[in-house]
Design an enzyme around this catalytic site. Structure first.
Site, mmCIF file in Angstrom:
data_model
loop_
_atom_site.group_PDB
_atom_site.id
_atom_site.type_symbol
_atom_site.label_atom_id
_atom_site.label_comp_id
_atom_site.label_asym_id
_atom_site.label_seq_id
_atom_site.Cartn_x
_atom_site.Cartn_y
_atom_site.Cartn_z
ATOM 1 N N CYS A 45 0.807 -1.207 0.000
ATOM 2 C CA CYS A 45 0.000 0.000 0.000
ATOM 3 C C CYS A 45 0.856 1.280 0.000
ATOM 4 O O CYS A 45 2.057 1.227 0.254
ATOM 5 C CB CYS A 45 -0.914 0.086 1.217
ATOM 6 S SG CYS A 45 -1.706 -1.465 1.627
ATOM 7 N N ARG A 52 1.810 1.078 -5.858
ATOM 8 C CA ARG A 52 1.971 0.231 -4.682
ATOM 9 C C ARG A 52 0.730 -0.583 -4.373
ATOM 10 O O ARG A 52 0.697 -1.331 -3.400
ATOM 11 C CB ARG A 52 2.313 1.102 -3.464
ATOM 12 C CG ARG A 52 3.581 1.887 -3.641
ATOM 13 C CD ARG A 52 3.742 2.873 -2.519
ATOM 14 N NE ARG A 52 4.225 2.227 -1.319
ATOM 15 C CZ ARG A 52 5.493 2.101 -0.984
ATOM 16 N NH1 ARG A 52 6.415 2.607 -1.769
ATOM 17 N NH2 ARG A 52 5.840 1.501 0.114
ATOM 18 N N TRP A 103 -3.070 -2.483 -1.448
ATOM 19 C CA TRP A 103 -2.867 -3.797 -2.051
ATOM 20 C C TRP A 103 -3.244 -4.788 -0.959
ATOM 21 O O TRP A 103 -2.614 -4.827 0.101
ATOM 22 C CB TRP A 103 -1.406 -3.981 -2.478
ATOM 23 C CG TRP A 103 -1.178 -5.286 -3.173
ATOM 24 C CD1 TRP A 103 -1.458 -5.583 -4.474
ATOM 25 C CD2 TRP A 103 -0.588 -6.466 -2.617
ATOM 26 N NE1 TRP A 103 -1.102 -6.876 -4.750
ATOM 27 C CE2 TRP A 103 -0.564 -7.441 -3.631
ATOM 28 C CE3 TRP A 103 -0.087 -6.806 -1.360
ATOM 29 C CZ2 TRP A 103 -0.052 -8.711 -3.439
ATOM 30 C CZ3 TRP A 103 0.420 -8.078 -1.166
ATOM 31 C CH2 TRP A 103 0.437 -9.019 -2.193
ATOM 32 N N ASN A 151 0.471 1.287 6.114
ATOM 33 C CA ASN A 151 1.198 0.460 5.144
ATOM 34 C C ASN A 151 2.063 -0.503 5.951
ATOM 35 O O ASN A 151 2.833 -0.079 6.798
ATOM 36 C CB ASN A 151 2.064 1.367 4.259
ATOM 37 C CG ASN A 151 3.133 0.594 3.481
ATOM 38 O OD1 ASN A 151 4.228 1.079 3.280
ATOM 39 N ND2 ASN A 151 2.833 -0.595 3.056
ATOM 40 N N GLY A 152 1.916 -1.813 5.672
ATOM 41 C CA GLY A 152 2.680 -2.815 6.416
ATOM 42 C C GLY A 152 1.773 -3.943 6.846
ATOM 43 O O GLY A 152 0.636 -4.048 6.365
ATOM 44 N N GLU A 205 11.622 -15.600 -17.303
ATOM 45 C CA GLU A 205 11.055 -14.258 -17.396
ATOM 46 C C GLU A 205 9.918 -14.231 -18.429
ATOM 47 O O GLU A 205 8.882 -13.594 -18.199
ATOM 48 C CB GLU A 205 12.166 -13.254 -17.756
ATOM 49 C CG GLU A 205 11.737 -11.833 -18.007
ATOM 50 C CD GLU A 205 11.041 -11.158 -16.822
ATOM 51 O OE1 GLU A 205 11.006 -11.718 -15.720
ATOM 52 O OE2 GLU A 205 10.496 -10.058 -17.029
ATOM 53 N N LYS A 261 6.121 -13.102 -17.502
ATOM 54 C CA LYS A 261 5.403 -12.010 -18.193
ATOM 55 C C LYS A 261 4.053 -12.506 -18.692
ATOM 56 O O LYS A 261 3.038 -11.835 -18.552
ATOM 57 C CB LYS A 261 6.202 -11.471 -19.395
ATOM 58 C CG LYS A 261 7.381 -10.607 -19.112
ATOM 59 C CD LYS A 261 7.068 -9.245 -18.539
ATOM 60 C CE LYS A 261 7.077 -9.278 -17.049
ATOM 61 N NZ LYS A 261 8.282 -8.908 -16.378
ATOM 62 N N GLU A 263 1.583 -13.041 -15.737
ATOM 63 C CA GLU A 263 1.179 -11.796 -15.074
ATOM 64 C C GLU A 263 0.111 -11.019 -15.810
ATOM 65 O O GLU A 263 -0.780 -10.473 -15.195
ATOM 66 C CB GLU A 263 2.383 -10.841 -15.018
ATOM 67 C CG GLU A 263 3.339 -11.054 -13.935
ATOM 68 C CD GLU A 263 4.385 -9.959 -13.970
ATOM 69 O OE1 GLU A 263 4.395 -9.147 -13.059
ATOM 70 O OE2 GLU A 263 5.196 -9.918 -14.925
ATOM 71 N N HIS A 270 13.083 -34.632 -17.540
ATOM 72 C CA HIS A 270 13.068 -35.183 -16.183
ATOM 73 C C HIS A 270 11.709 -35.005 -15.503
ATOM 74 O O HIS A 270 11.615 -35.056 -14.284
ATOM 75 C CB HIS A 270 14.176 -34.542 -15.345
ATOM 76 C CG HIS A 270 15.545 -34.852 -15.871
ATOM 77 N ND1 HIS A 270 16.110 -36.101 -15.789
ATOM 78 C CD2 HIS A 270 16.429 -34.081 -16.549
ATOM 79 C CE1 HIS A 270 17.299 -36.088 -16.363
ATOM 80 N NE2 HIS A 270 17.522 -34.863 -16.841
ATOM 81 N N LYS A 286 2.952 -2.739 -8.248
ATOM 82 C CA LYS A 286 4.280 -2.506 -8.826
ATOM 83 C C LYS A 286 5.386 -2.728 -7.802
ATOM 84 O O LYS A 286 6.457 -3.193 -8.130
ATOM 85 C CB LYS A 286 4.329 -1.066 -9.366
ATOM 86 C CG LYS A 286 5.615 -0.704 -10.065
ATOM 87 C CD LYS A 286 5.693 -1.362 -11.425
ATOM 88 C CE LYS A 286 7.029 -1.134 -12.095
ATOM 89 N NZ LYS A 286 7.327 -2.231 -13.030
HETATM 90 C C1 F6R Z 1 7.251 -8.774 -12.561
HETATM 91 C C2 F6R Z 1 7.650 -7.815 -11.564
HETATM 92 C C3 F6R Z 1 7.939 -8.307 -10.194
HETATM 93 C C4 F6R Z 1 9.113 -7.525 -9.598
HETATM 94 C C5 F6R Z 1 9.331 -7.914 -8.137
HETATM 95 C C6 F6R Z 1 10.528 -7.218 -7.549
HETATM 96 O O1 F6R Z 1 7.028 -8.174 -13.798
HETATM 97 O O2 F6R Z 1 7.730 -6.649 -11.822
HETATM 98 O O3 F6R Z 1 8.193 -9.672 -10.166
HETATM 99 O O4 F6R Z 1 10.253 -7.789 -10.342
HETATM 100 O O5 F6R Z 1 8.194 -7.595 -7.394
HETATM 101 O O6 F6R Z 1 10.381 -5.840 -7.642
HETATM 102 P P1 F6R Z 1 11.622 -4.865 -7.544
HETATM 103 O O7 F6R Z 1 12.469 -5.131 -8.737
HETATM 104 O O8 F6R Z 1 11.026 -3.505 -7.530
HETATM 105 O O9 F6R Z 1 12.334 -5.213 -6.277
#
Ligand code: F6R
Length: 609
Positions: free
Chosen positions: A2, A27, A74, A98-99, A482, A486, A489, A505, A604
């Site tokens: 948050c 956030r 969040w 927040n927390g 990755e 993507k 997500e 395996h 994010k």
């Molecule tokens: C995926 C994504 C997340 C972040 C992860 C770490 O697209 O963005 O998996 O990579 O939450 O975030 P940071 O890099 O901000 O520590």
């Protein structure tokens, strides 16, 4: 997780808070709420869903007052409903948090026994009830907050108002980030600097266990135990970046297309072509010091963890030093084996990820030397590191990380050169060759972006799939991870990444006529082996889609369909394969009508454990 905002000053509080919340929406965007204090009455507006809903609500039911607090959520405890949205109110007390309060169940039981009625499922609501309860016997609002905080276990950054002391705002922090902007008699409290930097550049960074009490145009800082402290503000000289789509339909596509420039930015001013070396402004390590490390240990989460895995391939190969890559949330709880001889590299786009920050602190407590790789300037992780390599990717708004990841890869490539040159494992010629390869990269990314129409066709072809697998070897194994992340997500298609050689395996049992298997087959030393792995898929009736290097017409011929990606050498082709996989996930999501910038359930920056 948050984001929180607080304001006290002479302006109407609501617009200041709403602006801050907009900046903090990265956030969390499950719900949002605001409270302004108007003549002893707490005016609260809350709404489920994105901030736009709250904006509409306030437009229809305006609020006034020059002191207020706000929150964007969040969800951790309780669904994304209005009842669970902050601020939470008990009696006269209103709180945004927040927390996570870890002992909230015990506190809730105790407070319920004392007659408190809870209306939400959140952990945060106990804070308002607890302060309200303490206020019954405390001599002041401040004392009520202070005594309540002593009972809380877990992490918090919070802002508190009270109808009984309506000219006071109290903020406190433990474990979650908080900054305070000061402009004359105006105060701006926020989870991060960008949320308030358009108001003031004079910032105080709050540390764990500290409290700030704002009253009568002034502020008093103290520890939670009541000891008064002096805190100095610092002038922030960097400029906030503007969130603009520049004509793109969404931020994610814009950020994918930002990558040629983002890569230029991470390289800019750092190359020493003649010396075959790299210079970092704030690495703060001499060659002798770099040479003294026995191990490297990288800690990160999610996409940044994938970058760390790719970094292991680069550093171990070229610098001949052992590299461990750790998921930050695991690292901190297992008494990790790091010492003063370990170079610990936390990697984070936001610089605020709670798990990565906690891993950094754990490593620091064991005397490790910390050099972080980070995008957001002056965020918590670089602030607490001994040195930092900024990736300069620019503001990343799309929740699914794109340019932050590719710039992390390039930063790790640069660090490999620096470390290799210091250790002597990369000689002048090799250093010069590695640097020369970099200069082509931005244009090759541009060429890869031009493959979008072909990638869209592939997405169209497999749009009805429920599952997908991504395979790669060597540095393309983390890229496969990755690619899968993507896709998951933003399109909500289940996907997994595997080392291509590991498929046989177990996961090969999944192969059927329904599930696409995306095979990353750059023209590197692993190609022959990857081709064999592809044959294993094809011979079991699987749908193989080959991502190959330009000039390799052979590999794709055996696949159901293929894509030719420019070649940038073994290490840097991983960046180009990443770009193609970003476009693949993007096209899947757009064709399915999903919100790529704010996918469901995500945020994010993950600032809770
Ligand atoms: C995926 C994504 C997340 C972040 C992860 C770490 O697209 O963005 O998996 O990579 O939450 O975030 P940071 O890099 O901000 O520590």
């Amino acid at each position: 997780m948050c984001g929180i905002i607080g304001y006290m000053g002479s302006q109407a509080a609501a617009p200041v808070i709403m602006h801050g919340l907009k900046m903090l929406e990265y956030r969390g965007y499950d719900s949002a709420g605001i409270c302004t204090m108007d003549d002893g009455t707490a005016e609260i507006r809350r709404s489920a869903g994105k901030l736009a809903h709250l904006e509409r609500l306030i437009k229809d039911n305006p609020i006034s007052g020059t002191i207020g607090i706000g929150h964007t959520r969040w969800a951790t405890h309780g669904k994304a409903t209005v009842a669970n949205a902050h601020p939470h109110k008990s009696g006269s007390v209103v709180v945004v948090h927040n927390g996570i309060i870890e002992n909230y169940l015990a506190l809730k039981e105790e407070l319920s026994d004392r007659g408190h009625t809870f209306v939400s499922e959140t952990d945060s609501e106990v804070i308002s009830h607890l302060i309200d309860e303490k206020y019954k016997t405390a001599g002041s609002f401040e004392e009520a907050v202070r005594t309540a905080l002593k009972d809380l276990q877990g992490a918090y950054a919070l802002c508190v108002l009270s109808q009984k002391d309506d000219k006071t705002l109290i903020a406190a922090k433990l474990g979650s980030p908080m900054v305070i902007g000061i402009k004359g008699n105006e105060y701006f409290i926020a989870s991060d600097m960008p949320a308030i930097i358009s108001n003031t550049r004079e910032m105080v960074i709050m540390e764990d266990g500290e409290m700030a009490v704002f009253r009568d145009g002034g502020v008093k800082f103290s520890t939670i135990d009541g000891e008064e402290i002096t805190k100095n503000s610092r002038f922030i000289d960097w400029s906030p970046l503007k969130a603009e789509k520049n004509g793109y339909p969404n931020f994610m596509l814009k950020e994918i297309h930002d990558q040629p420039q983002a890569v230029r930015n991470v390289i800019a001013g750092r190359l020493r072509e003649d010396e075959g070396d790299v210079f970092f402004e704030a690495l703060n390590l001499s060659d002798t010091e770099l040479n003294s490390f026995e191990r490297v240990c990288m800690v990160a989460c999610g996409t940044s963890w994938h970058a760390a895995l790719a970094g292991k391939y680069l550093i171990e190969e070229h610098c001949r030093i052992p590299v461990d890559v750790e998921i930050a949330s695991e690292f901190r709880y297992r008494d990790p084996l790091v010492s003063g001889k370990t170079l610990v590299i936390p990697i984070s786009q936001s610089g605020e990820t709670a798990d990565t920050l906690a891993a950094l602190r754990e490593a620091k407590s064991k005397y490790a030397h910390i050099v972080s790789i980070c995008n957001v300037i002056d965020s918590s992780i670089p602030r607490e590191s001994d040195g930092v390599i900024y990736t300069h990717a620019g503001l990343e708004i799309g929740v699914a990380s794109t340019k932050a990841f590719t710039t992390q890869l390039v930063a790790l490539y640069l660090l490999t050169i620096r470390l290799g040159r210091a250790k002597g494992s990369i000689d002048l010629k090799k250093g010069q060759e590695m640097i020369a390869a970099l200069s082509e990269l931005p244009d090759l990314i541009k060429k890869t972006l031009e493959l979008d129409p072909q990638i869209e066709e592939i997405a169209c072809e497999y749009l009805t799939s429920w599952d997908a697998i991504f395979l790669g070897r060597g540095i393309c194994y983390p890229i496969a991870l990755e690619g899968a992340l993507k896709l998951k997500e933003i399109s909500y298609i289940h996907a997994d990444g595997y080392p291509a050689g590991e498929m046989k395996h177990g996961p090969i049992a999944l192969v059927d006529r329904e599930m696409p298997v995306f095979i990353l087959a750059p023209n590197d030393r692993h190609l022959v082996k990857v081709r064999s792995n592809m044959e294993e898929i094809i011979s079991r009736g699987g749908k193989a889609i080959a991502f190959c290097s330009e000039g390799d017409l052979e590999t794709g011929r055996r696949a159901e369909c293929s894509l030719l990606i420019p070649w940038a050498g073994e290490a840097l082709s991983s960046v180009l394969f990443t770009v193609a996989l970003q476009l693949l996930a993007y096209n899947f999501a757009i064709l399915k009508g999903k919100d790529v910038d704010q996918p469901r359930n995500l945020a994010k920056s993950v600032t809770v454990e």
